[in-house]
Design a protein around this motif. Sequence first.
Motif: not given
Length: 143
Positions: A1-14, A76-90
């Motif tokens: 999801m590299s295209s999201l890394s350049s997303w303008d973070r200036g808006s508080a709202a989704s 626990r480790s698999r779910i923890r990592e899946a949560i982290r990856q999902c948050i980072c990606d999306y």
Amino acid sequence: MSSLSSWDRGSAASLFDRIRGEERSSSPDAQLTSLISSVKRQLDRVLNTRPGNCRSAPDLGVIDLNDATQGSADIRSRIREAIRQCICDYEPRIVQVEVSFSDNISTPLEMAFRVTAHVRLDELEQVTSFNVHMDSHRHYRMI
């Protein structure tokens, strides 16, 4: 999801908050609080999606508990990592995401995770944390 890394973070709202017409608050602290609330609402949606349920983003979501138990001794480790990856990606509005397992002695059968991340809005940055609990219906709840 590299295209999201350049997303303008200036808006508080989704995007959905902006479509509904929710206005930005006037003070920077209120804007940051609004941003954190918006991030939690979005994560509630994203984490409760299962991979394969979104055609435009097949990897969106967190693995089902039943899928996590296959081939892994440490669920626990698999779910923890899946949560982290999902948050980072999306969820591009937060960075430096850390997810840890929370031991809850009062309810040992409930899975709970603590998410800590940096939220940036213009030149403001705040470290925020919240809890993610898996309920009896295998849904993740933001607390």
